[in-house]
Design a protein around this motif. Structure first.
Motif, short mmCIF file in Angstrom:
data_model
loop_
_atom_site.label_atom_id
_atom_site.label_comp_id
_atom_site.label_asym_id
_atom_site.label_seq_id
_atom_site.Cartn_x
_atom_site.Cartn_y
_atom_site.Cartn_z
N MET A 188 -11.25 0.15 -0.71
CA MET A 188 -9.91 0.59 -1.10
C MET A 188 -9.10 -0.53 -1.75
O MET A 188 -8.00 -0.29 -2.22
CB MET A 188 -9.15 1.14 0.11
CG MET A 188 -9.79 2.37 0.74
SD MET A 188 -9.85 3.80 -0.36
CE MET A 188 -8.13 4.19 -0.47
N ASP A 189 -9.64 -1.73 -1.74
CA ASP A 189 -8.98 -2.90 -2.33
C ASP A 189 -7.58 -3.11 -1.75
O ASP A 189 -6.60 -3.21 -2.48
CB ASP A 189 -8.92 -2.77 -3.85
CG ASP A 189 -8.55 -4.07 -4.53
OD1 ASP A 189 -8.90 -5.14 -3.98
OD2 ASP A 189 -7.91 -4.04 -5.59
N VAL A 190 -7.53 -3.13 -0.41
CA VAL A 190 -6.28 -3.41 0.30
C VAL A 190 -6.49 -4.61 1.21
O VAL A 190 -7.59 -4.86 1.68
CB VAL A 190 -5.79 -2.19 1.13
CG1 VAL A 190 -5.45 -1.03 0.23
CG2 VAL A 190 -6.81 -1.77 2.15
N ALA A 230 -10.68 7.26 6.24
CA ALA A 230 -11.94 6.50 6.25
C ALA A 230 -12.20 5.90 7.63
O ALA A 230 -13.33 5.93 8.13
CB ALA A 230 -11.90 5.40 5.19
N GLU A 261 -5.60 7.72 2.94
CA GLU A 261 -7.04 7.63 2.67
C GLU A 261 -7.71 6.58 3.56
O GLU A 261 -8.84 6.78 4.01
CB GLU A 261 -7.29 7.32 1.20
CG GLU A 261 -6.94 8.46 0.26
CD GLU A 261 -7.73 9.73 0.54
OE1 GLU A 261 -8.94 9.65 0.80
OE2 GLU A 261 -7.12 10.81 0.50
N CYS A 262 -7.02 5.49 3.82
CA CYS A 262 -7.55 4.46 4.71
C CYS A 262 -7.68 5.00 6.13
O CYS A 262 -8.69 4.76 6.80
CB CYS A 262 -6.66 3.22 4.70
SG CYS A 262 -6.75 2.26 3.18
N THR A 303 -2.64 5.89 -0.38
CA THR A 303 -3.68 4.93 -0.02
C THR A 303 -3.76 4.78 1.48
O THR A 303 -4.86 4.73 2.05
CB THR A 303 -3.41 3.56 -0.69
OG1 THR A 303 -3.33 3.75 -2.11
CG2 THR A 303 -4.51 2.56 -0.37
N ARG A 304 -2.62 4.73 2.14
CA ARG A 304 -2.58 4.62 3.60
C ARG A 304 -3.30 5.81 4.24
O ARG A 304 -4.10 5.64 5.15
CB ARG A 304 -1.14 4.52 4.08
CG ARG A 304 -0.99 4.41 5.57
CD ARG A 304 0.49 4.31 5.96
NE ARG A 304 0.68 4.40 7.38
CZ ARG A 304 0.48 3.43 8.25
NH1 ARG A 304 0.08 2.25 7.81
NH2 ARG A 304 0.66 3.61 9.53
N VAL A 308 -13.40 -0.69 4.61
CA VAL A 308 -12.26 -0.01 4.01
C VAL A 308 -11.49 -0.97 3.11
O VAL A 308 -11.07 -0.61 2.01
CB VAL A 308 -11.35 0.61 5.09
CG1 VAL A 308 -10.08 1.18 4.49
CG2 VAL A 308 -12.09 1.69 5.86
N CYS A 309 -11.32 -2.21 3.56
CA CYS A 309 -10.62 -3.22 2.75
C CYS A 309 -11.33 -3.40 1.41
O CYS A 309 -10.68 -3.45 0.36
CB CYS A 309 -10.57 -4.56 3.46
SG CYS A 309 -9.35 -4.68 4.75
N MET A 346 0.86 -1.17 0.00
CA MET A 346 0.00 0.00 0.00
C MET A 346 0.90 1.23 0.00
O MET A 346 1.80 1.34 0.83
CB MET A 346 -0.90 -0.08 1.23
CG MET A 346 -1.62 1.16 1.60
SD MET A 346 -2.98 0.97 2.79
CE MET A 346 -2.17 0.41 4.25
#
Length: 55
Positions: A26-28, A12, A8-9, A5-6, A22-23, A1
């Protein structure tokens, strides 16, 4: 990641979204979110409140 992206997570999670949600959005992987500490989330939440984005 990556760092964007981190961030933004964290944002959220600060807004109250669940880690599962969130997973999915955000597709993480969950392992990546487990690296985010509660302290980081609280700091972000306090910042968002200070800036007027949250009540």
């Amino acid at each position: 990641m990556n760092e964007q992206t981190r961030r933004e997570c964290i944002k959220a999670l600060a807004y109250g979204r669940s880690r599962d949600e969130v997973c999915a959005v955000m597709d993480v992987p969950m392992e990546a979110l487990n690296d985010i500490t509660e302290k980081e989330i609280i700091q972000q939440r306090n910042y968002l409140k200070k800036m007027g984005y949250m009540p």
